[in-house]
Design a protein around this motif. Structure first.
Motif, mmCIF file in Angstrom:
data_model
loop_
_atom_site.group_PDB
_atom_site.id
_atom_site.type_symbol
_atom_site.label_atom_id
_atom_site.label_comp_id
_atom_site.label_asym_id
_atom_site.label_seq_id
_atom_site.Cartn_x
_atom_site.Cartn_y
_atom_site.Cartn_z
ATOM 1 N N ALA A 130 47.454 24.442 -32.171
ATOM 2 C CA ALA A 130 46.592 23.892 -31.122
ATOM 3 C C ALA A 130 47.306 22.773 -30.372
ATOM 4 O O ALA A 130 47.214 22.678 -29.134
ATOM 5 C CB ALA A 130 45.280 23.383 -31.723
ATOM 6 N N THR A 131 48.040 21.933 -31.082
ATOM 7 C CA THR A 131 48.775 20.842 -30.443
ATOM 8 C C THR A 131 49.845 21.385 -29.513
ATOM 9 O O THR A 131 49.991 20.926 -28.374
ATOM 10 C CB THR A 131 49.421 19.936 -31.510
ATOM 11 O OG1 THR A 131 48.395 19.423 -32.369
ATOM 12 C CG2 THR A 131 50.176 18.787 -30.877
ATOM 13 N N ARG A 132 50.589 22.381 -29.972
ATOM 14 C CA ARG A 132 51.643 22.963 -29.138
ATOM 15 C C ARG A 132 51.058 23.649 -27.903
ATOM 16 O O ARG A 132 51.623 23.573 -26.816
ATOM 17 C CB ARG A 132 52.485 23.942 -29.944
ATOM 18 C CG ARG A 132 53.374 23.249 -30.978
ATOM 19 C CD ARG A 132 54.217 24.245 -31.742
ATOM 20 N NE ARG A 132 55.170 24.939 -30.900
ATOM 21 C CZ ARG A 132 56.392 24.508 -30.605
ATOM 22 N NH1 ARG A 132 56.802 23.357 -31.070
ATOM 23 N NH2 ARG A 132 57.195 25.221 -29.841
ATOM 24 N N GLU A 133 49.931 24.323 -28.064
ATOM 25 C CA GLU A 133 49.289 24.961 -26.918
ATOM 26 C C GLU A 133 48.836 23.921 -25.900
ATOM 27 O O GLU A 133 48.986 24.109 -24.692
ATOM 28 C CB GLU A 133 48.095 25.799 -27.372
ATOM 29 C CG GLU A 133 48.482 27.100 -28.017
ATOM 30 C CD GLU A 133 47.279 27.915 -28.459
ATOM 31 O OE1 GLU A 133 46.128 27.512 -28.173
ATOM 32 O OE2 GLU A 133 47.495 28.949 -29.093
ATOM 33 N N ALA A 134 48.293 22.799 -26.387
ATOM 34 C CA ALA A 134 47.843 21.744 -25.476
ATOM 35 C C ALA A 134 49.030 21.153 -24.714
ATOM 36 O O ALA A 134 48.946 20.903 -23.501
ATOM 37 C CB ALA A 134 47.112 20.650 -26.259
ATOM 38 N N VAL A 135 50.138 20.933 -25.391
ATOM 39 C CA VAL A 135 51.335 20.393 -24.741
ATOM 40 C C VAL A 135 51.846 21.387 -23.704
ATOM 41 O O VAL A 135 52.187 21.016 -22.577
ATOM 42 C CB VAL A 135 52.421 20.059 -25.785
ATOM 43 C CG1 VAL A 135 53.749 19.759 -25.117
ATOM 44 C CG2 VAL A 135 51.980 18.897 -26.652
ATOM 45 N N TRP A 136 51.904 22.675 -24.069
ATOM 46 C CA TRP A 136 52.388 23.701 -23.142
ATOM 47 C C TRP A 136 51.485 23.762 -21.912
ATOM 48 O O TRP A 136 51.964 23.837 -20.783
ATOM 49 C CB TRP A 136 52.441 25.058 -23.837
ATOM 50 C CG TRP A 136 53.139 26.089 -23.014
ATOM 51 C CD1 TRP A 136 54.459 26.405 -23.039
ATOM 52 C CD2 TRP A 136 52.547 26.936 -22.008
ATOM 53 N NE1 TRP A 136 54.735 27.385 -22.120
ATOM 54 C CE2 TRP A 136 53.575 27.727 -21.473
ATOM 55 C CE3 TRP A 136 51.264 27.087 -21.523
ATOM 56 C CZ2 TRP A 136 53.351 28.668 -20.473
ATOM 57 C CZ3 TRP A 136 51.041 28.015 -20.523
ATOM 58 C CH2 TRP A 136 52.079 28.802 -20.009
ATOM 59 N N ASP A 137 50.160 23.728 -22.129
ATOM 60 C CA ASP A 137 49.217 23.773 -21.014
ATOM 61 C C ASP A 137 49.411 22.587 -20.079
ATOM 62 O O ASP A 137 49.346 22.718 -18.856
ATOM 63 C CB ASP A 137 47.776 23.805 -21.521
ATOM 64 C CG ASP A 137 47.402 25.140 -22.150
ATOM 65 O OD1 ASP A 137 48.153 26.115 -21.956
ATOM 66 O OD2 ASP A 137 46.368 25.194 -22.839
#
Length: 119
Positions: A38-45
């Protein structure tokens, strides 16, 4: 050892390399937890917000009945020229070179030697 076999693609033996030496706990260390995902997805977004906004706008336009993005136009490389029949290979080659504007790049003396009749 079951997870190690799945990671290496199956059976035992030396083909698996180092991954076959890992046990389940060691493999678990390499996999991300749901929180990390979830953290990586938020950073990517956040990093790709411009791209995501453009994609959302394109999708919205399509749903509203707008036209899709214009298709890429390909450049034509010239009109196809019908040359007619030739009496010899030399004549056909000369016509083709002139039609393709390559005539000035060819040594015509060598071309004539290439197609001359062996006597």
């Amino acid at each position: 050892r079951v997870a190690a076999a799945a990671v290496t693609g199956g059976g035992g033996g030396e083909e698996g390399g180092e991954a076959s030496e890992l046990d389940d706990d060691e493999i678990g260390e390499y996999l991300r937890t749901p929180g990390e995902v979830a953290t990586r997805e938020a950073v990517w977004d956040r990093l790709n917000s411009d791209y995501l906004a453009k994609q959302a706008e394109k999708q919205r336009q399509l749903e509203l009945g707008g036209e899709a993005a214009p298709k890429r136009k390909y450049r034509k490389h010239g009109e196809e020229v019908v040359m007619g029949s030739s009496s010899s290979a030399l004549e056909a080659t000369t016509r083709m070179l002139k039609a393709r504007n390559l005539s000035n790049k060819v040594n015509h003396a060598v071309l004539q030697d290439l197609f001359r009749d062996p006597d």
